[in-house]
Design an enzyme around this catalytic site. Structure first.
Site, PDB file in Angstrom:
ATOM      1  N   GLY A 142       4.543 -11.765  -5.826  1.00  0.00           N
ATOM      2  CA  GLY A 142       5.163 -10.854  -6.619  1.00  0.00           C
ATOM      3  C   GLY A 142       4.252 -10.166  -7.495  1.00  0.00           C
ATOM      4  NE  ARG A 194      -0.972 -13.387   4.534  1.00  0.00           N
ATOM      5  CZ  ARG A 194       0.014 -13.231   3.758  1.00  0.00           C
ATOM      6  NH1 ARG A 194       0.451 -14.510   3.133  1.00  0.00           N
ATOM      7  NH2 ARG A 194       0.341 -12.284   3.149  1.00  0.00           N
ATOM      8  CD  GLU A 249     -16.824  13.752   4.702  1.00  0.00           C
ATOM      9  OE1 GLU A 249     -17.486  13.922   5.661  1.00  0.00           O
ATOM     10  OE2 GLU A 249     -16.808  14.629   3.850  1.00  0.00           O
ATOM     11  CB  THR A 284      -7.093  10.762   5.945  1.00  0.00           C
ATOM     12  OG1 THR A 284      -6.081   9.827   6.028  1.00  0.00           O
ATOM     13  CG2 THR A 284      -6.514  12.214   6.598  1.00  0.00           C
TER      14      THR A 284
END
Lengths: 643, 643
Positions: free
Chosen positions: A383, A315, A406, A404
């Protein structure tokens, strides 16, 4: 306090020259020097303290940002900082401010672009959109001195508009004698320069709290309404068109394509920002993964470092690789911008559509992955990543708008896809695709070719990777074009198959990044081998993640996909000893990182504990509200309690 | 104000019985009735107002939550609410509070489980972990009256610990005369019942701000340290083992497997919570997608509703389908819990491992997807989703811990994978796999079978879907088992191939959800057709998303994958007219949704505007800080300004 370095062991394991990599990351020795100097300047100035940001109330937070912005400019003036240094200072101050959109100290700070999202006025006492600006003055003969705006649909979102700006650039539809001349720009004074109060007919306000504790709440994104405001005619932005004193609308001969140059520039900076945000998140997650131990203790020894788990590596390491990949592609975009600008100045618009598609796609790809990656890094810290003191919640909240603004990322990918479809349709015409679409010129070959990978190590060959990515992108493009052609009309086809088109655009953009990395990886002085490992991790991780597309298009076989996964595990093992050094090379100060988990010295836990005590809730041992609310519950006196 | 319903047209298009679906969603007519009554009760009580939550300071926020919790219990007592009603009330109050972990009004409110993450004491003036509890009293002969804790590694995270709890349940390693008896539970009083001050030797504090504006900052997650605390022997939790007055450690004959029953219960509630959070997010995004219009205006008419874009449908509708799928699988888990409990009481532990793996996997699958889905819904609302008034930032921040608590999602998937590997290894032994792994009994067939899908509509056959999902999961399991067997040791294999194992576990869990949906979809009275559409969207969307695995395992062919995508588009078109009704069926009040964008009446924009004015920053037109910071910048007096 004596100096500790819990990560010293990790640092000693590095197999590449970290100092050389710092230069690669910074761009040059000069940039590294400036960056280090300014970073220290900011970190050592108490006025730029930011660790209390998440507990301030909205008003205090905003006022604090005003103070920092003024202080920043004061320092810039006092120290006579260069433009490069001033821009670094802004970067390290690391707080969205009303000065951001127009980064200079005096007059321009007050200009603001009202290009936010309109709020349709349904149900509100103001008219419908569409005929926003009435060229009232034009109804009278000469001289034409003013533009009247009987009202304007409220504009939302512009940063700095709500409380700070004194002027705005308003884009509105221009009507002269009822004739529509499209959208034009006007500079409008919004507030008095004496006492900062809004001018008559102007309503302006902050649009309220946004995502995150501090994040963009330091910024006064605003709403603006006009009621019968008149502005002088000469405050129309008249570079590409003008209204004469006689009220006549005249277009200039300045080519409108010049505007695209700005767009390319802005998107290039957004890609660079993505690599900054992503590198910051992976720096925190990588260091803490080396500090944190969990399970796997043998014979009473220490537990296993979390970074040694393959699930963690699978990951984390691709995100480290992505941070580097975006940095390199961002650098290349700087070149592209220069190239486009020079051509535009010479009236050569031939590469503009390709450059536009390329930057639109890379903006979309890098910001979407970075937003997801920051949240993934937060989860990789377990956590404690949920605590503000990890720095990750703030980083996420302040970063996500990039998906979101430009240009919405999905809308941009559809533009890229349209360009790809056009490129495919012109293949027969003899017109050779240029730049990042050049591979389409070999489409016949790419539709036929079979990957010749036979064993895991074959995936280390740049040609093997490139050919697989090119075959996937080309085949997806051709398949889309074919499916669209079966539809009743092209527009219906675009609408109906838009999800396929978005996937195709992503495949194309990933190819661009992989291609740039392969082209430049071996030029990283002193760290060629490490750069190559990262490049291969980036490519093979994507290949695994999107194996459905590679397999569905027949670009590779299931056996080859499986070999790529095998090779990926080998690459993770090679990256592991270099992990800490790779994030050290970003050269971030603890002040800039703003994370207890990502501290350079790895001395996490005592500092986490100390940090907890700074929360205002710990001002008293017995909390405010105990007597009124907790005690009646404990004493079974709720029924008679006055709450 | 006159009533408007901007979504009335949408509602009239629904092709199924919304009222019937409300009952299906609620579980029964009785549950729907109670739910409606309590939702109205909460919404109409000004004490439960929550729209100011994001602008309160930490201290005010916490005090406000104390007040709400006390008020909630006062109402429960006054109105003599049943357990079901009280639990609904807590749900609709919708604010994490110190009372959550032990949801009852009096004494138990003060008990708190100290099972959070330990902070290793590196660099701190306290000893190493491992020998945490010293059974000091046991060193003296009889009578043994107390347990001494010379110190305890600080515990982090327990909710309600920081400021509210008076008692804690501490799990610690028990040493008697130097002999280690493993981890045992002790009830420890933390604060005085007179004045709430911490008892001698006890340090307790809040751990500081967490992700989001309000979110979990209403909760006093805490840190706890002991310094030579002694607790009476009889405050050890002695159900499964005890220490006698003579200081002797004795185990009882209560089977320890009983503890797993609790785990199954808790995870079942987490799956139910996932469907609640997800349905809330999709309700907001779906309604706003119908309200919002962008581009595509023809002949000056209105612009296109965003929900009509295929890219929007492709992102949104699978999430609506997932919300329903998780609701149904959550219901089934209630049955599973009852079944497990009955068996445990009859000392039948045979189904426990399978039930444990199943609930662990579903907890992981549903919480991970829900967290991602909330953020996706936020993005689907465009820029306005970034405003707190959209409700989505808060929903995200308050939900994401579910991926980490009660077992980190990746760790849980590895447990599922271990169970799958064990199941595969026992296949030859004649032991038939049970429950959700029953399909593994047909592994020979599943390894050979070819999907018989030949045209898009064939994907509507439940058997076609099930067989593809079973083949994929079974083949991935067998491939993993085979690859592990090639490794030097099984443990090395597990470590090295852990990423493959995680993917395999996900494939298995998705099969469980698809299977449950297919089993029960047709029983949804009055809405069978719609339930079937949702089920097919859920399955075919997953099939597309994970087509790499379906193709790599040969469970389906590229042609069949492409047909599935074709069918998916048809299903979206069928779902479209039902979209608003599908989210109306969740029956959420505007109070509970807490979103201007998701309002039932769709009257978004005037309310967004009104909401903006409530921000504290809008208390004054000229912001606090103007004179000190903005004015000197505008007047070019920075150099002499005192900042």
């Amino acid at each position: 306090m004596e100096e500790v370095d819990h990560l010293a062991d990790e640092r000693s394991k590095a197999q590449f020259d970290v100092e050389a990599m710092k230069i690669v990351w910074a761009g040059s020795q000069q940039q590294l020097d400036v960056s280090e100097r300014i970073a220290r300047l900011v970190a050592s100035d108490p006025a730029f303290r930011k660790d209390n940001r998440t507990t301030l109330s909205r008003k205090d937070l905003f006022k604090n940002t005003l103070r920092k912005a003024a202080h920043a400019w004061k320092r810039i003036i006092e120290l006579r900082l260069s433009e490069q240094e001033a821009s670094m200072l802004r970067f390290y101050v690391d707080e969205p401010a009303f000065t951001d959109l127009h980064w200079c100290p005096y007059s321009i700070v007050s200009v603001n672009c009202c290009n936010g999202m309109p709020v349709p006025p349904e149900g509100m006492p103001c008219p419908m959109p569409g005929d926003t600006v009435d060229m009232a003055a034009a109804r009278r003969p000469v001289p034409c001195t003013a533009v009247g705006m009987p009202w304007l649909v409220p504009m939302w979102w512009p940063g700095g508009l709500g409380k700070a700006s004194t002027h705005g650039v308003v884009y509105a539809r221009l009507l002269v004698d009822g004739k529509d001349h499209g959208v034009n720009g006007f500079i409008v004074q919004l507030r008095s320069l004496d006492d900062h109060s809004p001018l008559p007919g102007i309503t302006v306000a902050d649009i309220g709290m946004k995502f995150g504790n501090g994040a963009y709440n330091t910024m006064d994104n605003g709403v603006l309404r006009f009621d019968h405001v008149r502005i002088p005619r000469d405050q129309m932005l008249m570079r590409v068109s003008q209204v004469t004193r006689e009220g006549k609308y005249v277009q200039s001969d300045v080519p409108r394509q010049l505007l695209y140059g700005t767009m390319v520039y802005v998107r290039q900076t957004i890609v660079a920002d993505a690599s900054c945000a992503l590198s910051r998140a992976v720096c925190i997650a990588t260091r803490y993964s080396a500090v944190r131990r969990q399970f796997g203790s043998q014979d009473g020894g220490p537990e296993t470092q979390v970074i040694d788990y393959k699930t963690q590596q699978n990951r984390l390491f691709p995100l480290v690789a992505s941070a580097y990949a975006y940095r390199f592609v961002g650098e290349w975009l700087k070149w592209l911008y220069t190239d486009v600008t020079q051509r535009l100045q010479a009236n050569d618009f031939s590469t503009l559509p390709e450059a536009h598609a390329c930057t639109a796609g890379l903006k979309s790809l890098t910001t979407s992955t970075t937003a997801d990656a920051i949240e993934e890094c937060r989860k990789l810290c377990g956590g404690h990543g949920y605590l503000c003191s990890s720095g990750l919640p703030e980083l996420f909240a302040v970063y996500v708008p990039a998906c979101t603004y430009e240009g919405d990322n999905v809308v941009l990918l559809l533009q890229v896809a349209r360009f790809l479809m056009k490129t495919v349709s012109q293949l027969g015409s003899g017109k050779q695709p240029v730049g990042t679409t050049a591979y389409m010129g070999r489409v016949e070959h790419l539709l036929q070719s079979c990957s010749d990978v036979q064993q895991a190590e074959d995936w280390l060959k740049p040609t093997a990777i490139l050919e697989a990515f090119e075959a996937r992108a080309a085949r997806m493009s051709v398949a889309c074009a074919r499916n669209i052609s079966k539809m009743p009309s092209q527009e219906e086809g675009f609408a109906e198959l838009s999800s396929d088109l978005v996937e195709t655009a992503v495949a194309h953009c990933q190819l661009i990044v992989v291609h740039r990395e392969i082209e430049t990886g071996h030029t990283r002085k002193g760290s060629e081998r490490t750069a190559t490992i990262l490049c291969n991790i980036y490519a093979l991780f994507l290949l695994h993640k999107h194996q459905g597309e590679f397999l569905a298009t027949g670009a590779i076989t299931p056996k080859q996909a499986s070999l790529a996964s095998d090779q990926l595990r080998v690459l993770y093992a090679q990256a592991r000893p270099n992990a800490i050094a790779l994030v050290d090379a970003f050269n971030y100060t603890d002040h800039y990182l703003g994370s207890v988990l990502g501290r350079y010295d790895g001395n996490v836990y005592p500092n986490l504990y100390a940090k907890a005590w700074e929360d205002p809730l710990n001002d008293t041992v017995v909390p405010d509200g105990y007597r009124e609310y907790i005690r009646p519950m404990l004493k079974q006196q709720l029924r008679t309690a006055r709450l």
